[in-house]
Design a protein around this motif. Structure first.
Motif, PDB file in Angstrom:
ATOM      1  N   UNK A 248       0.827  -1.200   0.000  1.00  0.00           N
ATOM      2  CA  UNK A 248       0.000   0.000   0.000  1.00  0.00           C
ATOM      3  C   UNK A 248       0.869   1.260   0.000  1.00  0.00           C
ATOM      4  N   UNK A 249       1.978   1.207   0.719  1.00  0.00           N
ATOM      5  CA  UNK A 249       2.905   2.342   0.736  1.00  0.00           C
ATOM      6  C   UNK A 249       3.482   2.592  -0.650  1.00  0.00           C
ATOM      7  N   UNK A 250       3.778   1.513  -1.379  1.00  0.00           N
ATOM      8  CA  UNK A 250       4.324   1.656  -2.734  1.00  0.00           C
ATOM      9  C   UNK A 250       3.339   2.396  -3.632  1.00  0.00           C
ATOM     10  N   UNK A 251       2.060   2.113  -3.480  1.00  0.00           N
ATOM     11  CA  UNK A 251       1.049   2.787  -4.297  1.00  0.00           C
ATOM     12  C   UNK A 251       0.891   4.254  -3.894  1.00  0.00           C
ATOM     13  N   UNK A 252       0.946   4.518  -2.591  1.00  0.00           N
ATOM     14  CA  UNK A 252       0.867   5.901  -2.129  1.00  0.00           C
ATOM     15  C   UNK A 252       2.048   6.700  -2.655  1.00  0.00           C
ATOM     16  N   UNK A 253       3.227   6.098  -2.573  1.00  0.00           N
ATOM     17  CA  UNK A 253       4.422   6.788  -3.069  1.00  0.00           C
ATOM     18  C   UNK A 253       4.317   7.035  -4.570  1.00  0.00           C
ATOM     19  N   UNK A 254       3.853   6.051  -5.319  1.00  0.00           N
ATOM     20  CA  UNK A 254       3.704   6.214  -6.767  1.00  0.00           C
ATOM     21  C   UNK A 254       2.729   7.349  -7.086  1.00  0.00           C
ATOM     22  N   UNK A 255       1.684   7.487  -6.288  1.00  0.00           N
ATOM     23  CA  UNK A 255       0.741   8.583  -6.473  1.00  0.00           C
ATOM     24  C   UNK A 255       1.434   9.924  -6.245  1.00  0.00           C
ATOM     25  N   UNK A 256       2.272  10.003  -5.220  1.00  0.00           N
ATOM     26  CA  UNK A 256       2.986  11.249  -4.962  1.00  0.00           C
ATOM     27  C   UNK A 256       3.964  11.578  -6.090  1.00  0.00           C
ATOM     28  N   UNK A 257       4.570  10.561  -6.679  1.00  0.00           N
ATOM     29  CA  UNK A 257       5.440  10.796  -7.837  1.00  0.00           C
ATOM     30  C   UNK A 257       4.625  11.414  -8.968  1.00  0.00           C
ATOM     31  N   UNK A 258       3.434  10.888  -9.203  1.00  0.00           N
ATOM     32  CA  UNK A 258       2.557  11.442 -10.235  1.00  0.00           C
ATOM     33  C   UNK A 258       2.176  12.889  -9.914  1.00  0.00           C
ATOM     34  N   UNK A 259       1.894  13.161  -8.643  1.00  0.00           N
ATOM     35  CA  UNK A 259       1.571  14.534  -8.241  1.00  0.00           C
ATOM     36  C   UNK A 259       2.764  15.451  -8.495  1.00  0.00           C
ATOM     37  N   UNK A 260       3.953  14.983  -8.129  1.00  0.00           N
ATOM     38  CA  UNK A 260       5.172  15.782  -8.312  1.00  0.00           C
ATOM     39  C   UNK A 260       5.420  16.108  -9.778  1.00  0.00           C
ATOM     40  N   UNK A 261       5.063  15.198 -10.656  1.00  0.00           N
ATOM     41  CA  UNK A 261       5.255  15.439 -12.086  1.00  0.00           C
ATOM     42  C   UNK A 261       4.446  16.626 -12.591  1.00  0.00           C
ATOM     43  N   UNK A 262       3.366  16.958 -11.897  1.00  0.00           N
ATOM     44  CA  UNK A 262       2.570  18.107 -12.289  1.00  0.00           C
ATOM     45  C   UNK A 262       2.985  19.406 -11.634  1.00  0.00           C
ATOM     46  N   UNK A 263       3.928  19.332 -10.706  1.00  0.00           N
ATOM     47  CA  UNK A 263       4.334  20.533  -9.977  1.00  0.00           C
ATOM     48  C   UNK A 263       5.229  21.449 -10.803  1.00  0.00           C
ATOM     49  N   UNK A 264       5.127  22.738 -10.519  1.00  0.00           N
ATOM     50  CA  UNK A 264       6.010  23.722 -11.133  1.00  0.00           C
ATOM     51  C   UNK A 264       7.375  23.657 -10.461  1.00  0.00           C
ATOM     52  N   UNK A 265       8.390  24.105 -11.154  1.00  0.00           N
ATOM     53  CA  UNK A 265       9.742  24.139 -10.603  1.00  0.00           C
ATOM     54  C   UNK A 265       9.867  25.279  -9.600  1.00  0.00           C
ATOM     55  N   UNK A 266      10.963  25.275  -8.858  1.00  0.00           N
ATOM     56  CA  UNK A 266      11.209  26.358  -7.908  1.00  0.00           C
ATOM     57  C   UNK A 266      11.250  27.708  -8.616  1.00  0.00           C
ATOM     58  N   UNK A 267      11.951  27.760  -9.739  1.00  0.00           N
ATOM     59  CA  UNK A 267      12.085  29.027 -10.458  1.00  0.00           C
ATOM     60  C   UNK A 267      10.728  29.529 -10.935  1.00  0.00           C
ATOM     61  N   UNK A 268       9.902  28.632 -11.451  1.00  0.00           N
ATOM     62  CA  UNK A 268       8.577  29.035 -11.917  1.00  0.00           C
ATOM     63  C   UNK A 268       7.689  29.471 -10.753  1.00  0.00           C
ATOM     64  N   UNK A 269       7.817  28.800  -9.611  1.00  0.00           N
ATOM     65  CA  UNK A 269       7.022  29.161  -8.439  1.00  0.00           C
ATOM     66  C   UNK A 269       7.345  30.567  -7.946  1.00  0.00           C
TER      67      UNK A 269
END
Length: 702
Positions: A248-269
């Motif tokens: 279950x932790x592996x799936x939660x982590x994979x979801x967070x990886x997917x969320x991170x892929x949509x995040x803006x970079x520090x410079x863009x933020x």
């Protein structure tokens, strides 16, 4: 800039504040230290300046030359990821506050604000009661998550979990475990209305780089974080079989990886222009399909809002799509883990230790957890910050200190204005706007003009978990209520007991909390030179933020508006680019350099602030100050500046800061002296020395 200082919510790590002077220094999580580590080394602004290496010259490494004695005899306390002048001062301040709080707990006035503060602290300290209750206080929340039957129920749960604790203009560290972050502030263009800002969130590690960077170190942290998720799920009973929690932790982590892929970079933020996106409810449906936004906002108590400022459009789009695509079971485990993780500080010791193992030991290299009273103080500060601050100010901030600091502020504002007058490259129209910003600048010294009320916050003795939940809800309602009131320029973003300072671009305002207005930053008994070099540079730093690469985009009313001529802005950007290049050349580690663009705002403020403070010192007529130039006074001024930056950090913490913090490491912030002609004269810095820059290569912006 409201940020979280305790492990109750999302920070077992001290967050650094962009737009603020340095790192927040409350006693929460890893933000505290043993009682008396080298305390004498932090008393005076110009003490312990003898270099560890007698052959070292100021022009080779001014930071080490000025702080050599302190660096050589100071060890980082075991419960800290770093240690320096600010941390030491915070430690002394915290010990004073704890005594005040313990005394407040004896107050017989059951409904008094002071008694609430004492009860909150005492409840957090009562580990026996917390252990006895075990998981029982958290169980109703986990049961509600378990009862989610469909995606509409998930959307309501995501909306209900929204919290207001991130200010993008004063915090480049968008580290919030809730799926999105909310900020309530004056609109970027409408100065008469508070607006809801939505920001990216949903990660349990500090930044997208921790999920996406391919380096061996980051890969190792990802492995440890996934184990941490599994540990928390197991402790909470989410393990039907031996390997169930791991899967279950592996799936939660994979979801967070997917969320991170949509995040803006520090410079863009950090780019306000990229964040200037006003969406209506219809825009959310069109731009970020996959999530029922009407239901989400209703659950978040935002159903009456017709417009939002979306700071990170890519995160809205990416996360909304994941709500539709990812299975319900994974989302429920994700919500459960993050709620357990957020509340770990008021759960039994096993949860506290597990959280520290990752966020303390693995992520920042801190070997030892801070004492319980320090974490309790951090939690109390978070819940009732101004109530604690009111107690602190009454006891420890003399009126004469406030008056003297107000005069210093006036002197430095005047000095900055005179520097603007002398800029030969600035057009009259731009200069007039810059002077208007200085004229209308609100400067808060010591404490707010109006204190918050905590009458609506219920605090129950010996109910640490319930108190934390009620405080969380209290603050969220407090922020939501602002949406129905006009902005207040004089509202403070920092409580008086915080060792820090901040510039608030939308308010065109500065806050200098009482706690930073004491040695080693301000010493009423010290020469003017040392005070102007330390607290004066801090004051100048915050004033200068109104005119850095971000602050310069806001006018005197805090409106996002281009008030520069094209030619003036081109000159400003060209001068700024030289500072970017200067900082890009610094390499704390062979494989990692300072990010000159990420740290530009702070580097500009350091340089301009120091220059303005120097001018104000010269014009003040104080001891050791004269217009002809007094080498002894100038040396004391620059040593005072360098002494305020004395700091040591563990490698893991410093690496994290370089990747995620808008501030450069202290030794490089000190090195900005190489851009001021007066520093060369004071220390006879010559060509061939490491910090020497020819006059035409010294960066001059303001």
């Amino acid at each position: 800039m409201k940020t979280s200082w305790t492990p109750i919510r999302h920070t077992a790590i001290v967050l650094a504040l962009c737009g603020a002077f340095a790192s927040a220094a409350f006693a929460g999580g890893q933000a505290a230290a043993p009682a008396k580590p080298n305390a004498s080394a932090d008393k005076g602004a110009a003490t312990d300046t003898a270099p560890a290496n007698a052959t070292l010259r100021p022009g080779d490494d001014f930071f080490t030359w000025a702080n050599g004695g302190w660096l050589s005899k100071t060890d980082i306390p075991a419960d800290r990821s770093s240690w320096g002048a600010m941390a030491s001062l915070a430690e002394e301040t915290n010990q004073r506050i704890v005594k005040l709080i313990e005394d407040a707990g004896k107050d017989k006035g059951a409904n008094s604000e002071a008694r609430k503060v004492g009860d909150y602290f005492a409840a957090y300290m009562n580990e026996g009661a917390i252990e006895a209750r075990g998981m029982a206080p958290l169980k109703p929340q986990l049961d509600r998550i378990a009862a989610i039957k469909d995606k509409p129920g998930l959307v309501r749960a995501l909306g209900d979990s929204l919290r207001a604790d991130v200010d993008p203009l004063n915090n480049t560290d968008f580290f919030t475990e809730n799926v999105f972050g909310l900020w309530v502030a004056q609109g970027l263009h409408d100065t008469a209305r508070n607006m809801p800002y939505l920001l990216q969130g949903g990660l349990g590690m500090p930044d997208r780089a921790y999920y996406l960077d391919s380096s061996e170190r980051m890969a190792g942290l990802r492995t440890q974080y996934q184990k941490h998720i599994a540990t928390m799920l197991k402790l909470a009973g989410y393990s039907k079989t031996e390997n169930d929690a791991d899967a279950r932790a592996a799936k939660v982590f994979a979801l967070e990886v997917d969320i991170a892929n949509g995040h803006a970079s520090r410079a863009d933020s950090a780019d306000v222009l990229k964040a200037d996106n006003t969406w209506t409810l219809k825009d959310f449906t069109a731009n970020a399909p996959g999530l029922d936004w009407n239901a989400f906002f209703k659950a978040a108590q935002l159903g009456d809002q017709d417009k939002f400022i979306v700071w990170h459009p890519s995160a809205m789009k990416g996360t909304a799509a994941l709500v539709e695509r990812i299975d319900l079971a994974t989302w429920k485990d994700y919500l459960a883990f993050h709620r357990i993780n957020q509340m770990a500080g008021v759960l039994p010791k096993a949860f506290v230790d597990a959280r520290f193992d990752f966020y303390g030991k693995a992520l920042t290299g801190t070997p030892q957890q801070s004492l319980r009273w320090k974490r309790a103080l951090g939690a109390t500060n978070e819940a009732m910050d101004e109530a604690v601050g009111k107690m602190y100010v009454a006891k420890y901030f003399p009126a004469e200190n406030k008056a003297r600091l107000q005069q210093m502020v006036a002197n430095i504002v005047d000095a900055f204005g005179k520097r603007v007058d002398k800029l030969d490259w600035m057009a009259p129209a731009t200069r007039a706007q810059a002077k208007e910003k200085l004229k209308t600048l609100y400067v808060g010294v010591g404490y707010p003009d109006k204190w918050k009320s905590y009458a609506a916050l219920k605090v129950v003795p010996n109910d640490a978990f319930g108190n934390a939940v009620r405080a969380e809800q209290f603050h969220y309602k407090e922020e939501i209520a602002k949406l129905h009131h006009k902005p207040e320029r004089t509202e403070w973003a920092m409580p008086p007991q915080l060792v820090n300072a901040v510039n608030l671009p939308l308010q065109n305002a500065l806050n200098f909390p009482a706690a930073i207005l004491q040695p080693p930053f301000f010493d009423p008994k010290a020469p003017d030179a040392a005070n102007y070099g330390s607290i004066g540079a801090i004051i100048g730093h915050e004033i200068s933020h109104s005119f850095d690469d971000q602050g310069s985009q806001f006018d005197a009313q805090g409106r996002l508006r281009d008030w520069w001529t094209k030619e003036d802005m081109e000159h400003f950007k060209a001068a700024s680019s030289k500072l970017v290049a200067q900082y890009n050349a610094y390499k704390p580690f062979p494989d990692l350099a300072v990010n000159g663009q990420l740290t530009l705002s702070e580097n500009l403020a350091d340089l301009a602030g120091l220059a303005a403070a120097y001018d104000a010192y010269r014009a003040s007529g104080g001891k050791n100050a004269n217009a002809q130039g007094d080498q002894a006074g100038d040396r004391a001024f620059f040593i005072g500046y360098a002494s305020s930056w004395r700091n040591k950090a563990r490698e893991a913490a410093e690496r994290r800061g370089i990747l995620t913090d808008g501030h450069a490491p202290p030794q490089y912030r000190t090195a900005t002296v190489r851009n001021l002609d007066a520093w060369y004269k004071a220390f006879d810095v010559q060509p061939g020395q490491a910090l020497y820059l020819p006059p035409d290569q010294r960066v001059r912006v303001w």
